[in-house]
Design an enzyme around this catalytic site. Sequence first.
Site, PDB file in Angstrom:
ATOM      1  N   TYR A  32       0.865  -1.186   0.000  1.00  0.00           N
ATOM      2  CA  TYR A  32       0.000   0.000   0.000  1.00  0.00           C
ATOM      3  C   TYR A  32       0.900   1.233   0.000  1.00  0.00           C
ATOM      4  O   TYR A  32       0.869   2.060   0.918  1.00  0.00           O
ATOM      5  CB  TYR A  32      -0.991  -0.004   1.157  1.00  0.00           C
ATOM      6  CG  TYR A  32      -2.271   0.701   0.741  1.00  0.00           C
ATOM      7  CD1 TYR A  32      -3.129   0.098  -0.170  1.00  0.00           C
ATOM      8  CD2 TYR A  32      -2.581   1.967   1.198  1.00  0.00           C
ATOM      9  CE1 TYR A  32      -4.278   0.746  -0.602  1.00  0.00           C
ATOM     10  CE2 TYR A  32      -3.719   2.629   0.768  1.00  0.00           C
ATOM     11  CZ  TYR A  32      -4.560   2.006  -0.121  1.00  0.00           C
ATOM     12  OH  TYR A  32      -5.693   2.653  -0.564  1.00  0.00           O
ATOM     13  N   GLY A  36       6.653   7.915   0.812  1.00  0.00           N
ATOM     14  CA  GLY A  36       7.696   7.555   1.777  1.00  0.00           C
ATOM     15  C   GLY A  36       8.418   6.300   1.319  1.00  0.00           C
ATOM     16  O   GLY A  36       9.652   6.254   1.242  1.00  0.00           O
ATOM     17  N   HIS A  37       7.623   5.268   0.970  1.00  0.00           N
ATOM     18  CA  HIS A  37       8.222   4.030   0.460  1.00  0.00           C
ATOM     19  C   HIS A  37       9.013   4.321  -0.822  1.00  0.00           C
ATOM     20  O   HIS A  37      10.111   3.819  -1.019  1.00  0.00           O
ATOM     21  CB  HIS A  37       7.144   3.003   0.103  1.00  0.00           C
ATOM     22  CG  HIS A  37       6.295   2.547   1.250  1.00  0.00           C
ATOM     23  ND1 HIS A  37       4.951   2.829   1.331  1.00  0.00           N
ATOM     24  CD2 HIS A  37       6.587   1.815   2.351  1.00  0.00           C
ATOM     25  CE1 HIS A  37       4.440   2.285   2.419  1.00  0.00           C
ATOM     26  NE2 HIS A  37       5.411   1.671   3.069  1.00  0.00           N
ATOM     27  N   GLY A 147      13.025   3.521   6.708  1.00  0.00           N
ATOM     28  CA  GLY A 147      12.589   4.896   6.942  1.00  0.00           C
ATOM     29  C   GLY A 147      12.818   5.308   8.385  1.00  0.00           C
ATOM     30  O   GLY A 147      12.609   4.514   9.309  1.00  0.00           O
ATOM     31  N   ASP A 150      10.043   4.934  11.259  1.00  0.00           N
ATOM     32  CA  ASP A 150      10.001   3.851  12.254  1.00  0.00           C
ATOM     33  C   ASP A 150      11.369   3.805  12.937  1.00  0.00           C
ATOM     34  O   ASP A 150      12.170   2.904  12.680  1.00  0.00           O
ATOM     35  CB  ASP A 150       9.675   2.532  11.559  1.00  0.00           C
ATOM     36  CG  ASP A 150       8.303   2.573  10.916  1.00  0.00           C
ATOM     37  OD1 ASP A 150       7.325   2.269  11.597  1.00  0.00           O
ATOM     38  OD2 ASP A 150       8.211   2.957   9.738  1.00  0.00           O
ATOM     39  N   SER A 186       0.752   4.112   5.548  1.00  0.00           N
ATOM     40  CA  SER A 186      -0.337   3.349   4.919  1.00  0.00           C
ATOM     41  C   SER A 186      -1.582   3.421   5.806  1.00  0.00           C
ATOM     42  O   SER A 186      -2.709   3.378   5.324  1.00  0.00           O
ATOM     43  CB  SER A 186       0.078   1.896   4.728  1.00  0.00           C
ATOM     44  OG  SER A 186       1.319   1.835   4.065  1.00  0.00           O
TER      45      SER A 186
END
Length: 280
Positions: A32, A36-37, A147, A150, A186
């Site tokens: 999803y 950022g991803h 990232g 986290d 997400s």
Amino acid sequence: MQTITDIKKMKSFIKEARKKGKTIGFVPTMGYLHSGHLSLVSAAKKSSDVVVVSIFVNPLQFGPKEDLKKYPRDLERDKKLLAPLGIDVIFSPTAEEMFPPDFSCYAEETKLSKGLCGKKRPGHFKGVITVVLKLFQIIKPDIAFFGAKDWQQQSIIRKKVKDFHLDVEINTLPTVREEDEVAMSSRNSYLSKKERKASRILYQTLCFIKEMAENDEKDIKKILKNAKKLLKSEPLFKLEYLEMVDPETLDPKDTADKPLVALIAGFIGKTRLIDNILIR
Ligand code: AMP
């Protein structure tokens, strides 16, 4: 760009790439995808010959009362987002492929994972580092991208790489934010319009903390007390934790005289959100 669901096939793809002397960049995700991803994927593309993105909603890292079933999944949408970035493989195994019924070995970190999210989500980091260890074994990346969103997760993964002598470099990239500075996630897709607006309080509070700490307020208790007052201005937000810790050891600090990371977690409605900010 090909999609591989089978561990054997993934391993033989990597073996072939290695034979040709290619370097491998890896971005583990639960799918999803958002910008950022995609920032991690772009960095992987710049640094490596071959890029693998895994999309796997890891059941091991969800608690029994958490959102595993309703976690957003849309592989076709993710494929469309990844196609223009020129990656080589989406690795998207099933839960049965990764964790067959006889699966019985786990990896665990016993210090950095005790506080913060680890305290509120028992077993979560055991699930994360177990799956990441498996993915590293399958993909054998030279560099893996995580990232800063986290923060605790990337700290624990760095420690695992160090403690287990894994031959992979960990690259942590800054949190990508929406226009109003809410961290992309997400899980933001769960939020109603009103909740989405309320979610701004997380980063607003972190910025307030950063400003206080960087403007010579050294007493962390005082900083946190004031920050909690600010949080009360948003009735939809239910705080889980707000802490200022050493960025590497994650030990809580009393004085803001060294680099720190401030981390926040809490609920808006049923949605659990986290964010953090680095201080000096
Ligand atoms: P997830 O799919 O949530 O497991 O995240 C996969 C990777 O993307 C993890 O390394 C996350 O830290 C990273 N990530 C998630 N959200 C962001 C963001 N807003 N900015 C940068 N990286 C992110």
